[in-house]
Scaffold this active site. Structure first.
Site, PDB file in Angstrom:
ATOM      1  CD  GLU A 227       9.302   6.774   6.833  1.00  0.00           C
ATOM      2  OE1 GLU A 227      10.417   6.555   6.355  1.00  0.00           O
ATOM      3  OE2 GLU A 227       8.324   6.023   6.661  1.00  0.00           O
ATOM      4  CE  LYS A 242       1.536   4.826   4.842  1.00  0.00           C
ATOM      5  NZ  LYS A 242       1.708   4.988   6.298  1.00  0.00           N
ATOM      6  N   GLY A 340       4.169  -2.852  15.419  1.00  0.00           N
ATOM      7  CA  GLY A 340       5.278  -2.523  14.521  1.00  0.00           C
ATOM      8  C   GLY A 340       4.968  -2.880  13.079  1.00  0.00           C
TER       9      GLY A 340
HETATM   10  N1  NAP Z   1       8.308  -0.562   8.433  1.00  0.00           N
HETATM   11  C1  NAP Z   1       7.012  -0.512   8.236  1.00  0.00           C
HETATM   12  O1  NAP Z   1       6.201  -0.578   9.172  1.00  0.00           O
HETATM   13  C2  NAP Z   1       6.459  -0.386   6.824  1.00  0.00           C
HETATM   14  C3  NAP Z   1       5.080  -0.487   6.629  1.00  0.00           C
HETATM   15  C4  NAP Z   1       4.569  -0.458   5.324  1.00  0.00           C
HETATM   16  C5  NAP Z   1       5.433  -0.287   4.264  1.00  0.00           C
HETATM   17  N2  NAP Z   1       6.773  -0.145   4.496  1.00  0.00           N
HETATM   18  C6  NAP Z   1       7.647  -0.009   3.340  1.00  0.00           C
HETATM   19  O2  NAP Z   1       8.366  -1.227   3.182  1.00  0.00           O
HETATM   20  C7  NAP Z   1       9.669  -0.979   2.717  1.00  0.00           C
HETATM   21  C8  NAP Z   1      10.679  -1.585   3.672  1.00  0.00           C
HETATM   22  O3  NAP Z   1      10.539  -0.966   4.930  1.00  0.00           O
HETATM   23  P1  NAP Z   1      11.459  -1.439   6.134  1.00  0.00           P
HETATM   24  O4  NAP Z   1      10.920  -0.777   7.351  1.00  0.00           O
HETATM   25  O5  NAP Z   1      11.608  -2.910   6.093  1.00  0.00           O
HETATM   26  O6  NAP Z   1      12.851  -0.769   5.720  1.00  0.00           O
HETATM   27  P2  NAP Z   1      14.290  -1.117   6.294  1.00  0.00           P
HETATM   28  O7  NAP Z   1      14.171  -1.754   7.634  1.00  0.00           O
HETATM   29  O8  NAP Z   1      15.115   0.100   6.121  1.00  0.00           O
HETATM   30  O9  NAP Z   1      14.833  -2.268   5.300  1.00  0.00           O
HETATM   31  C9  NAP Z   1      15.182  -1.993   3.983  1.00  0.00           C
HETATM   32  C10 NAP Z   1      15.843  -3.238   3.418  1.00  0.00           C
HETATM   33  O10 NAP Z   1      16.185  -2.961   2.058  1.00  0.00           O
HETATM   34  C11 NAP Z   1      17.554  -3.288   1.859  1.00  0.00           C
HETATM   35  N3  NAP Z   1      18.114  -2.437   0.821  1.00  0.00           N
HETATM   36  C12 NAP Z   1      18.532  -1.146   0.897  1.00  0.00           C
HETATM   37  N4  NAP Z   1      18.972  -0.718  -0.310  1.00  0.00           N
HETATM   38  C13 NAP Z   1      18.848  -1.792  -1.142  1.00  0.00           C
HETATM   39  C14 NAP Z   1      19.157  -2.016  -2.499  1.00  0.00           C
HETATM   40  N5  NAP Z   1      19.673  -1.049  -3.262  1.00  0.00           N
HETATM   41  N6  NAP Z   1      18.903  -3.226  -3.032  1.00  0.00           N
HETATM   42  C15 NAP Z   1      18.390  -4.242  -2.280  1.00  0.00           C
HETATM   43  N7  NAP Z   1      18.068  -4.091  -0.972  1.00  0.00           N
HETATM   44  C16 NAP Z   1      18.306  -2.876  -0.426  1.00  0.00           C
HETATM   45  C17 NAP Z   1      18.224  -3.095   3.189  1.00  0.00           C
HETATM   46  O11 NAP Z   1      19.435  -3.851   3.183  1.00  0.00           O
HETATM   47  P3  NAP Z   1      20.358  -4.064   4.483  1.00  0.00           P
HETATM   48  O12 NAP Z   1      19.602  -5.063   5.341  1.00  0.00           O
HETATM   49  O13 NAP Z   1      21.598  -4.631   3.920  1.00  0.00           O
HETATM   50  O14 NAP Z   1      20.504  -2.729   5.115  1.00  0.00           O
HETATM   51  C18 NAP Z   1      17.143  -3.642   4.111  1.00  0.00           C
HETATM   52  O15 NAP Z   1      17.226  -5.042   4.181  1.00  0.00           O
HETATM   53  C19 NAP Z   1       9.805   0.538   2.583  1.00  0.00           C
HETATM   54  O16 NAP Z   1       9.567   0.864   1.257  1.00  0.00           O
HETATM   55  C20 NAP Z   1       8.697   1.065   3.487  1.00  0.00           C
HETATM   56  O17 NAP Z   1       8.199   2.312   3.053  1.00  0.00           O
HETATM   57  C21 NAP Z   1       7.293  -0.221   5.737  1.00  0.00           C
END
Ligand code: NAP
Length: 365
Positions: A227, A242, A340
């Site tokens: 993170e 979780k 991933g």
């Molecule tokens: N990555 C994993 O393996 C995983 C697994 C399970 C759960 N999660 C959860 O899933 C969620 C997304 O994870 P991620 O890895 O996809 O995160 P990420 O890659 O950081 O993507 C976050 C997305 O949210 C957008 N965003 C940020 N602020 C926003 C706002 N105020 N309004 C609307 N959109 C906004 C970002 O926009 P931009 O594209 O413009 O930057 C980006 O598209 C998180 O809550 C995470 O805890 C992730």
């Protein structure tokens, strides 16, 4: 055949891969499950694109893969925030994947509230809304305790509330929640052991092979799996979030982070680790729920020695797992080694299929 319009909030690792998967599997969904999905709205940090007739999903996936922003699209809605999209757009499914915010849950929390309040199904990857407001959101959805808010003879909307699902929020593709809800239905769960933070699995294994904590953390960061704030992983807070969701959803025990005792992996000694490995076991960061004599679950997250006989002692690097102990089934174990974020996207797809299947049975589809 019914087509379900949907919106995705957040187009990062999860959102853009989910959009790609739903686009690519349109025919599979139609042939195997009898429905199609149509993306009508998306949101990123620049704002919202919306077209009730359907957006060009492939073009949006490509735009986000190349680091672009929705504000460059002709369908960009200058006056809409992601919350406006959820509150005013015409859609059946909200797929929520904005960043997890554990301070106030925003913007995900208000987005999910807006969708559920309008009777729209919500499928979440983000954890913030669930950790901070599980009971409120469950009460707006089909997860409300049976009979609590339902009126016999009421309207169809009252009888069939919108679904709230989040099977990807507790260990990605690992069916941690679904096993408890579906496969162990009717049992009394006496204990659950969750290894649901892949990052600490990697760090501890690197340390067992001789690296210092700092070197192992740097290696995990090089792999891109830590993170942005590493303390979420190494101090146990991701696993704790979780476990809070798990306790509320599966154990049905109202729980907040304050109810957990949490310790991370910073103080795990290399010698202790290597001894555990040499003995055929390992040390993992384990989320533990144990039923006490008072009928409540005691909840903790801590580094735990798993002896060679433990079902989770043989996990591969980065693999996650869960062990349930219940009265009339016994011991049930599931593990998942994922590529991933794709496993979490797959979990959101299975949630959608489950919700549509329920509608089909109810004659709503
Ligand atoms: N990555 C994993 O393996 C995983 C697994 C399970 C759960 N999660 C959860 O899933 C969620 C997304 O994870 P991620 O890895 O996809 O995160 P990420 O890659 O950081 O993507 C976050 C997305 O949210 C957008 N965003 C940020 N602020 C926003 C706002 N105020 N309004 C609307 N959109 C906004 C970002 O926009 P931009 O594209 O413009 O930057 C980006 O598209 C998180 O809550 C995470 O805890 C992730």
């Amino acid at each position: 055949m019914k087509t379900y319009p949907y919106i995705i909030t957040g187009l990062g690792n999860i959102g853009r891969n989910l959009l790609a998967i739903l686009h690519e599997r349109d025919d599979l969904l139609a042939h195997h499950y009898g429905f199609r999905m149509r993306c009508v709205g998306v949101a990123d940090s620049s704002g919202v694109a919306y077209d009730a007739a359907g957006l060009d999903a492939a073009a949006i996936v490509q735009l986000k893969q190349q680091g672009g922003y929705l504000r460059s699209l002709p369908t960009f809605q200058t006056n809409w925030s992601p919350i406006d999209l959820a509150a005013q757009g015409e859609y059946d499914f909200l797929l929520e994947s904005t960043p997890t915010n554990l301070v106030d849950g925003q913007p995900g929390l208000d987005i999910v509230r807006a969708a559920l309040n309008r009777g729209r199904h919500a499928v979440l990857a983000s954890k913030g809304p669930l950790v901070l407001a599980y009971r409120e959101l469950a009460a707006l959805s089909d997860l409300q305790p049976a009979g609590s808010n339902r009126q016999d003879g009421g309207s169809r909307e009252q009888i069939v509330p919108p679904a709230l699902r989040f099977s990807g929020a507790v260990g990605g593709g690992l069916p941690s929640i679904n096993i408890g809800w579906r496969d162990l239905a009717g049992t009394q769960i006496s204990k659950a052991e969750l290894v649901v933070n892949g990052t600490t699995q990697v760090i501890l294994e690197e340390m067992a092979s001789g690296k210092t904590f700092d070197e192992a953390l740097a290696e995990a960061q090089r792999q891109g799996i830590v993170e942005p704030d590493p303390s979420l992983d190494v101090d146990g807070w991701d696993a704790a979030n979780k476990l809070v969701i798990f306790a509320n959803a599966v154990l049905r025990q109202p729980t907040t982070l304050a109810d957990l005792s949490v310790s991370g992996i910073r103080d795990v000694g290399r010698d202790t680790l290597q001894q555990a490995w040499a003995a055929g076991g390992r040390i993992s960061l384990v989320g533990l729920a144990e039923l006490t004599a008072e009928g409540r679950y005691r909840l903790s997250v801590q580094p735990t020695i798993l002896g060679p006989e433990h079902p989770l002692a043989r996990l591969a690097k980065g693999e996650m797992g869960i062990v349930y102990h219940s009265d009339i089934v016994g011991r049930t174990t599931a593990t998942s080694l994922e590529d991933g974020p794709i496993g979490s996207c797959a979990a959101m797809v299975r949630d959608i299929i489950e919700i549509v299947g329920r509608e089909q049975l109810q004659g709503l589809a």
